[in-house]
Design a protein around this motif. Structure first.
Motif, PDB file in Angstrom:
ATOM      1  N   VAL A   4       0.787  -1.209   0.000  1.00  0.00           N
ATOM      2  CA  VAL A   4       0.000   0.000   0.000  1.00  0.00           C
ATOM      3  C   VAL A   4       0.812   1.247   0.000  1.00  0.00           C
ATOM      4  CG1 VAL A   4      -1.926   1.080   1.153  1.00  0.00           C
ATOM      5  CG2 VAL A   4      -1.652  -1.335   1.069  1.00  0.00           C
ATOM      6  N   ARG A   5       0.137   2.303  -0.202  1.00  0.00           N
ATOM      7  CA  ARG A   5       0.655   3.119  -1.255  1.00  0.00           C
ATOM      8  C   ARG A   5       1.348   4.339  -0.732  1.00  0.00           C
ATOM      9  NH1 ARG A   5      -0.353  -1.372  -3.161  1.00  0.00           N
ATOM     10  NH2 ARG A   5      -2.299  -1.782  -4.064  1.00  0.00           N
ATOM     11  N   PRO A   6       2.569   4.633  -1.213  1.00  0.00           N
ATOM     12  CA  PRO A   6       3.350   5.751  -0.729  1.00  0.00           C
ATOM     13  C   PRO A   6       2.879   7.095  -1.237  1.00  0.00           C
ATOM     14  CG  PRO A   6       4.541   4.553  -2.382  1.00  0.00           C
ATOM     15  CD  PRO A   6       3.293   3.786  -2.125  1.00  0.00           C
ATOM     16  N   LYS A   7       3.273   8.141  -0.534  1.00  0.00           N
ATOM     17  CA  LYS A   7       2.822   9.480  -0.881  1.00  0.00           C
ATOM     18  C   LYS A   7       3.962  10.473  -0.951  1.00  0.00           C
ATOM     19  CE  LYS A   7      -1.613   8.751   1.329  1.00  0.00           C
ATOM     20  NZ  LYS A   7      -2.645   9.239   2.187  1.00  0.00           N
ATOM     21  N   GLY A   8       3.618  11.699  -1.336  1.00  0.00           N
ATOM     22  CA  GLY A   8       4.639  12.724  -1.397  1.00  0.00           C
ATOM     23  C   GLY A   8       4.038  14.095  -1.543  1.00  0.00           C
ATOM     24  N   GLY A 116      14.485   2.575   8.769  1.00  0.00           N
ATOM     25  CA  GLY A 116      14.221   3.993   8.552  1.00  0.00           C
ATOM     26  C   GLY A 116      12.951   4.469   9.228  1.00  0.00           C
ATOM     27  N   GLY A 117      12.205   3.536   9.860  1.00  0.00           N
ATOM     28  CA  GLY A 117      11.017   3.924  10.607  1.00  0.00           C
ATOM     29  C   GLY A 117       9.718   3.936   9.830  1.00  0.00           C
ATOM     30  N   PHE A 118       9.704   3.390   8.602  1.00  0.00           N
ATOM     31  CA  PHE A 118       8.461   3.419   7.843  1.00  0.00           C
ATOM     32  C   PHE A 118       7.433   2.470   8.479  1.00  0.00           C
ATOM     33  CE2 PHE A 118      10.482  -0.198   5.722  1.00  0.00           C
ATOM     34  CZ  PHE A 118       9.423  -1.051   5.430  1.00  0.00           C
ATOM     35  N   ALA A 119       6.149   2.792   8.300  1.00  0.00           N
ATOM     36  CA  ALA A 119       5.067   2.041   8.927  1.00  0.00           C
ATOM     37  C   ALA A 119       4.638   0.874   8.048  1.00  0.00           C
ATOM     38  CB  ALA A 119       3.881   2.953   9.186  1.00  0.00           C
ATOM     39  N   LEU A 120       4.235  -0.205   8.716  1.00  0.00           N
ATOM     40  CA  LEU A 120       3.813  -1.423   8.032  1.00  0.00           C
ATOM     41  C   LEU A 120       2.529  -1.958   8.646  1.00  0.00           C
ATOM     42  CD1 LEU A 120       7.120  -3.494   7.837  1.00  0.00           C
ATOM     43  CD2 LEU A 120       5.613  -3.086   5.890  1.00  0.00           C
ATOM     44  N   THR A 232       0.558   9.658   5.879  1.00  0.00           N
ATOM     45  CA  THR A 232       1.816  10.202   6.403  1.00  0.00           C
ATOM     46  C   THR A 232       2.980   9.559   5.670  1.00  0.00           C
ATOM     47  OG1 THR A 232       0.746  10.364   8.579  1.00  0.00           O
ATOM     48  CG2 THR A 232       3.139  10.684   8.503  1.00  0.00           C
ATOM     49  N   PRO A 233       3.380  10.106   4.522  1.00  0.00           N
ATOM     50  CA  PRO A 233       4.453   9.500   3.721  1.00  0.00           C
ATOM     51  C   PRO A 233       5.817   9.655   4.366  1.00  0.00           C
ATOM     52  CG  PRO A 233       3.857  11.615   2.801  1.00  0.00           C
ATOM     53  CD  PRO A 233       2.879  11.353   3.901  1.00  0.00           C
ATOM     54  N   LEU A 234       6.706   8.734   4.058  1.00  0.00           N
ATOM     55  CA  LEU A 234       8.068   8.790   4.588  1.00  0.00           C
ATOM     56  C   LEU A 234       9.050   8.509   3.459  1.00  0.00           C
ATOM     57  CD1 LEU A 234       9.798   9.093   7.166  1.00  0.00           C
ATOM     58  CD2 LEU A 234       9.715   6.597   7.382  1.00  0.00           C
ATOM     59  N   VAL A 260       0.465  -6.688   2.455  1.00  0.00           N
ATOM     60  CA  VAL A 260       1.322  -5.800   3.246  1.00  0.00           C
ATOM     61  C   VAL A 260       1.142  -4.380   2.723  1.00  0.00           C
ATOM     62  CG1 VAL A 260       3.668  -5.285   3.994  1.00  0.00           C
ATOM     63  CG2 VAL A 260       3.013  -7.660   3.523  1.00  0.00           C
ATOM     64  N   TRP A 261       0.926  -3.445   3.642  1.00  0.00           N
ATOM     65  CA  TRP A 261       0.824  -2.030   3.270  1.00  0.00           C
ATOM     66  C   TRP A 261       1.990  -1.264   3.894  1.00  0.00           C
ATOM     67  CZ3 TRP A 261      -3.570  -4.864   4.503  1.00  0.00           C
ATOM     68  CH2 TRP A 261      -4.588  -4.892   3.530  1.00  0.00           C
ATOM     69  N   ASP A 262       2.470  -0.243   3.210  1.00  0.00           N
ATOM     70  CA  ASP A 262       3.543   0.582   3.760  1.00  0.00           C
ATOM     71  C   ASP A 262       3.291   2.039   3.437  1.00  0.00           C
ATOM     72  OD1 ASP A 262       5.140   1.598   1.336  1.00  0.00           O
ATOM     73  OD2 ASP A 262       5.039  -0.544   0.914  1.00  0.00           O
ATOM     74  N   ASN A 263       4.049   2.929   4.075  1.00  0.00           N
ATOM     75  CA  ASN A 263       3.905   4.366   3.818  1.00  0.00           C
ATOM     76  C   ASN A 263       5.184   4.961   3.222  1.00  0.00           C
ATOM     77  OD1 ASN A 263       5.528   4.318   6.164  1.00  0.00           O
ATOM     78  ND2 ASN A 263       4.752   6.309   6.858  1.00  0.00           N
ATOM     79  N   ILE A 264       5.916   4.142   2.468  1.00  0.00           N
ATOM     80  CA  ILE A 264       7.143   4.623   1.852  1.00  0.00           C
ATOM     81  C   ILE A 264       6.812   5.546   0.691  1.00  0.00           C
ATOM     82  CG2 ILE A 264       9.278   3.954   0.679  1.00  0.00           C
ATOM     83  CD1 ILE A 264       8.978   1.209   2.084  1.00  0.00           C
ATOM     84  N   GLN A 265       7.436   6.701   0.682  1.00  0.00           N
ATOM     85  CA  GLN A 265       7.220   7.661  -0.387  1.00  0.00           C
ATOM     86  C   GLN A 265       8.048   7.298  -1.605  1.00  0.00           C
ATOM     87  OE1 GLN A 265       7.222  11.896   0.618  1.00  0.00           O
ATOM     88  NE2 GLN A 265       8.529  12.280  -1.154  1.00  0.00           N
ATOM     89  N   ALA A 266       7.453   7.432  -2.766  1.00  0.00           N
ATOM     90  CA  ALA A 266       8.168   7.151  -4.001  1.00  0.00           C
ATOM     91  C   ALA A 266       9.290   8.146  -4.212  1.00  0.00           C
ATOM     92  CB  ALA A 266       7.203   7.213  -5.195  1.00  0.00           C
ATOM     93  N   GLU A 267      10.364   7.676  -4.834  1.00  0.00           N
ATOM     94  CA  GLU A 267      11.462   8.573  -5.204  1.00  0.00           C
ATOM     95  C   GLU A 267      11.066   9.346  -6.450  1.00  0.00           C
ATOM     96  OE1 GLU A 267      14.766   5.793  -5.517  1.00  0.00           O
ATOM     97  OE2 GLU A 267      15.584   6.756  -3.754  1.00  0.00           O
ATOM     98  N   HIS A 268      11.565  10.557  -6.549  1.00  0.00           N
ATOM     99  CA  HIS A 268      11.267  11.383  -7.721  1.00  0.00           C
ATOM    100  C   HIS A 268      12.281  11.129  -8.815  1.00  0.00           C
ATOM    101  CE1 HIS A 268       8.201  13.715  -5.615  1.00  0.00           C
ATOM    102  NE2 HIS A 268       9.007  13.703  -4.577  1.00  0.00           N
TER     103      HIS A 268
END
Length: 268
Positions: A4-8, A116-120, A232-234, A260-268
């Motif tokens: 699940v889906r990262p933000k930015g 790195g502390g990302f949520a799962l 809350t993206p990371l 599995v869901w995560d809040n990792i932000q995509a790289e630009h």
């Protein structure tokens, strides 16, 4: 697998009634790993694992609401996702047929933090809670993660309509989302690396958003359902992103893990 889906950062755009955010960095799956070594196994193996997970989800839905998708909305949504990912009809029918005979399992969700502390959020189905608990703890410990109460607060339960992007640009997708009543639109890719669009909306508006997109929007909807969506993206450093990739791969390979869901932000 629902990952699940990262933000930015968002490009906000005013409209008469609402403000909708088009976030081009809310990209899931392939996009956020574009600078990470590709660690997945052969595609056929990955698809087999995906179909196994869908079989488990079918089993849960049938146990809870019966085998007829006309009277079981959850099952209908899962079957739609199965067909959208080209799961063989014979496999779908077998999963439904065998569901009522299968052992009753326990479904629950672990909250955790990764490198790195990302949520799962780790959703599991198991017939042995002790075994699964030990396995999840082991996978987290050996891959830089830890169980963490409160990780769920990083996510909201939202409706997600997945559609083929085709020739639709992000700007056009934004206009469609506004008209459909969605809160957000994201660019992503599915397992075959086809470009897709995710229209995010409230749970109550899922059916109406989908109906508008299919009807007046004129785009091909692949599936719709409820997902955990991070608010809350990371953004991780390169080394942390690589470690996160290894952890997520290990979790998704666990037979008892559904999604599995995560809040990792995509790289630009």
């Amino acid at each position: 697998m629902a990952v699940v889906r990262p933000k930015g950062s968002a490009l906000a755009r005013s409209v008469p009634v609402r403000r909708l955010h088009l976030d081009t960095s809310h990209c899931a799956g392939h996009n956020k790993w574009s600078k990470v070594k590709h660690i997945k196994g052969p595609r056929d193996e990955a698809r087999a694992k995906m179909f196994m997970k869908y079989g488990m989800m079918i089993r849960i839905a049938v146990k809870e609401g019966g085998p007829n998708p006309d009277f079981n909305a959850t099952l209908a949504q899962i079957l739609e996702q199965c067909r959208g990912h080209n799961m063989p009809k014979a496999s779908i029918d077998a999963a439904i047929k065998n569901a009522e005979k299968a052992k009753t399992g326990t479904q629950h969700t672990y909250e955790a933090r990764g490198p790195g502390g990302f949520a799962l959020l780790i959703e599991v189905l198991t017939d042995n809670n002790t075994r699964t608990n030990q396995e999840i703890k082991h996978l987290l410990k050996t891959n830089g993660g830890v169980l963490s109460d409160g990780a769920r607060h990083t996510f909201d339960r939202k409706g997600v309509v997945v559609a083929e992007a085709g020739s639709v640009s992000l700007e056009e997708a934004l206009e469609l989302a506004i008209e459909a009543g969605a809160e957000d639109v994201r660019e992503t890719e599915e397992e075959e690396e086809r470009p897709m669009l995710q229209f995010i909306c409230s749970q109550a508006e899922l059916s109406s958003v989908r109906a508008w997109l299919e009807g007046r929007g004129g785009i091909h909807v692949v599936s719709s359902g409820l997902e955990f969506v991070s608010h809350t993206p990371l953004l991780l450093e390169r080394s942390q992103l690589e470690a996160a990739s290894v952890l997520l791969e290990a979790l998704n390979d666990c037979p008892d893990v559904l999604r599995v869901w995560d809040n990792i932000q995509a790289e630009h």
